[in-house]
Design a protein around this motif. Structure first.
Motif, short mmCIF file in Angstrom:
data_model
loop_
_atom_site.label_atom_id
_atom_site.label_comp_id
_atom_site.label_asym_id
_atom_site.label_seq_id
_atom_site.Cartn_x
_atom_site.Cartn_y
_atom_site.Cartn_z
N ALA A 224 0.83 -1.20 0.00
CA ALA A 224 0.00 0.00 0.00
C ALA A 224 0.87 1.25 0.00
CB ALA A 224 -0.94 0.00 1.20
N THR A 225 1.98 1.22 0.74
CA THR A 225 2.91 2.35 0.73
C THR A 225 3.49 2.55 -0.66
OG1 THR A 225 3.49 1.98 3.05
CG2 THR A 225 5.04 3.27 1.73
N ALA A 226 3.81 1.44 -1.34
CA ALA A 226 4.35 1.54 -2.70
C ALA A 226 3.32 2.11 -3.66
CB ALA A 226 4.80 0.15 -3.18
N PHE A 227 2.05 1.75 -3.51
CA PHE A 227 0.99 2.33 -4.34
C PHE A 227 0.88 3.84 -4.11
CE2 PHE A 227 -1.07 -2.04 -4.27
CZ PHE A 227 -0.77 -2.31 -5.60
N CYS A 228 0.95 4.25 -2.85
CA CYS A 228 0.89 5.68 -2.54
C CYS A 228 2.07 6.42 -3.15
CB CYS A 228 0.87 5.88 -1.02
SG CYS A 228 -0.67 5.37 -0.23
N ASN A 229 3.25 5.81 -3.11
CA ASN A 229 4.43 6.44 -3.71
C ASN A 229 4.28 6.56 -5.23
OD1 ASN A 229 5.57 6.59 -1.19
ND2 ASN A 229 6.93 4.83 -1.47
N LEU A 230 3.71 5.52 -5.86
CA LEU A 230 3.47 5.58 -7.30
C LEU A 230 2.49 6.69 -7.64
CD1 LEU A 230 3.63 4.53 -10.20
CD2 LEU A 230 1.96 2.76 -9.57
N ALA A 231 1.43 6.82 -6.86
CA ALA A 231 0.46 7.89 -7.09
C ALA A 231 1.13 9.25 -6.97
CB ALA A 231 -0.70 7.76 -6.09
N SER A 232 2.01 9.41 -5.99
CA SER A 232 2.71 10.68 -5.81
C SER A 232 3.60 10.99 -7.01
CB SER A 232 3.54 10.65 -4.53
OG SER A 232 2.71 10.52 -3.39
N ARG A 233 4.27 9.97 -7.54
CA ARG A 233 5.14 10.20 -8.70
C ARG A 233 4.31 10.61 -9.91
NH1 ARG A 233 7.33 5.07 -6.80
NH2 ARG A 233 8.98 5.57 -5.32
N LEU A 234 3.16 9.99 -10.09
CA LEU A 234 2.30 10.37 -11.21
C LEU A 234 1.79 11.80 -11.06
CD1 LEU A 234 0.19 7.12 -11.77
CD2 LEU A 234 2.17 7.92 -13.07
N GLU A 235 1.74 12.27 -9.83
CA GLU A 235 1.32 13.64 -9.57
C GLU A 235 2.46 14.63 -9.71
OE1 GLU A 235 -2.02 15.13 -8.08
OE2 GLU A 235 -2.15 13.79 -9.80
N GLY A 236 3.66 14.12 -10.01
CA GLY A 236 4.79 15.00 -10.26
C GLY A 236 5.74 15.18 -9.12
N PHE A 237 5.55 14.43 -8.02
CA PHE A 237 6.44 14.55 -6.87
C PHE A 237 7.60 13.56 -7.00
CE2 PHE A 237 2.33 16.05 -5.40
CZ PHE A 237 2.67 17.22 -4.72
N GLU A 238 8.76 13.96 -6.49
CA GLU A 238 9.92 13.07 -6.47
C GLU A 238 9.91 12.28 -5.17
OE1 GLU A 238 13.59 15.00 -7.23
OE2 GLU A 238 12.94 15.90 -9.13
N VAL A 239 9.72 10.97 -5.30
CA VAL A 239 9.62 10.10 -4.14
C VAL A 239 10.65 8.98 -4.31
CG1 VAL A 239 8.12 8.64 -2.73
CG2 VAL A 239 7.16 10.60 -3.96
N PRO A 240 11.55 8.81 -3.36
CA PRO A 240 12.55 7.73 -3.50
C PRO A 240 11.90 6.35 -3.39
CG PRO A 240 12.69 8.74 -1.32
CD PRO A 240 11.74 9.58 -2.11
N LEU A 241 12.54 5.35 -3.98
CA LEU A 241 12.05 3.99 -3.88
C LEU A 241 12.14 3.52 -2.43
CD1 LEU A 241 13.66 2.28 -7.00
CD2 LEU A 241 11.24 2.83 -6.67
N MET A 242 11.20 2.66 -2.06
CA MET A 242 11.21 2.08 -0.73
C MET A 242 12.45 1.21 -0.54
SD MET A 242 7.29 0.75 -0.60
CE MET A 242 7.70 -0.32 0.79
N LYS A 243 12.88 1.09 0.70
CA LYS A 243 13.91 0.13 1.04
C LYS A 243 13.23 -1.24 1.20
CE LYS A 243 17.03 3.35 3.39
NZ LYS A 243 17.74 3.65 4.66
N LEU A 244 13.62 -2.17 0.34
CA LEU A 244 12.98 -3.49 0.33
C LEU A 244 13.85 -4.51 1.04
CD1 LEU A 244 11.71 -3.38 -3.36
CD2 LEU A 244 10.38 -3.01 -1.30
#
Length: 244
Positions: A224-244
């Motif tokens: 779910a956190t990864a989905f939120c990060n993807l949504a933020s990137r599509l909105e134009g925000f720079e979000v680093p990849l999660m630590k997996l």
């Protein structure tokens, strides 16, 4: 006009519908209005994942063949104020030309900030129908050689259909399998597909459990956190990849 996205992959079982649902929910959580369109005729699953199957009267096939107006086929998803779905027909093929889908999606994009089209597997007419209207393709690949190869082909095909941009979503990623040498690393997946990475969605049993029950994904899970990060990137925000 809103953005029109297609979620696609050449290989079945890569998790396209789950990605479409998870991204849609994440965008709605950001206050966006979202319409999902399921084009997987005969194997539709988004109505089950989103818990709307009991409300189905009309579907995308009815809309495209002119049996009903688009608004009659729209189902409201109960766990999002601005979250709607047009389901695919349960049987047969979609009776439409790609240009019909373009007209439909562009018309609906006047009312939604995001129109997300869930593509069927394979590279047949259903794939082309889903992709032709899109401005952006999210190509889904799991980290296995067959899926990587088909994702590369999917990226080439959507470009030939006029899709302006294509991004890679690596789904069901399990670092433990990487450490065991079972799956390739992220760089190998990216290189194999030839696509720019947009998100890595970790393998998450809770996501599959929620989808099987038609419930919203738990917001505290890694997926779910990864989905939120993807949504933020599509909105134009720079979000680093999660630590997996």
């Amino acid at each position: 006009m809103g953005k029109i996205l297609v979620v696609t992959s050449g290989k079945g079982g890569s998790g396209k519908s789950t990605i479409a649902a998870g991204l849609g929910y994440a965008l709605v959580q950001r206050g966006k209005s979202v319409l999902l369109i399921d084009t997987d005729a005969g194997l539709r699953s988004l109505d089950l994942i989103l818990g709307t199957s009991a409300n189905t009267v009309y579907d995308l096939g009815d809309v495209l063949e002119g049996s009903c107006e688009p608004y009659r086929a729209i189902q409201h998803v109960s766990y999002g104020e601005k979250f709607d779905l047009i389901p695919a027909p349960q049987t047969g093929n979609l009776p439409a030309r790609p240009e019909d889908m373009v007209v439909l999606c562009r018309g609906l994009a006047q009312y939604y900030e995001y129109v997300i089209v869930d593509s069927p597997a394979g590279f047949g007419e259903g794939f082309r129908l889903a992709a032709t209207a899109a401005q952006l393709a999210l190509v889904v690949a799991t980290p296995d050689p067959v899926c990587i190869r088909t994702a590369e082909r999917a990226g080439r095909l959507v470009r030939s259909y006029g899709v302006e941009h294509s991004l890679l979503v690596i789904n069901r990623y399990r670092p433990s399998l990487l450490q065991m040498g079972v799956v390739p690393d992220l760089d190998a997946v990216i290189d194999g597909t030839g696509l720019r990475l947009a998100a890595v969605i970790p393998d998450d049993d809770l996501v599959q459990l929620s989808a099987s029950k038609g419930e919203p994904f738990c917001e505290k899970t890694p997926a779910a956190t990864a989905f939120c990060n993807l949504a933020s990137r599509l909105e134009g925000f720079e979000v680093p990849l999660m630590k997996l």
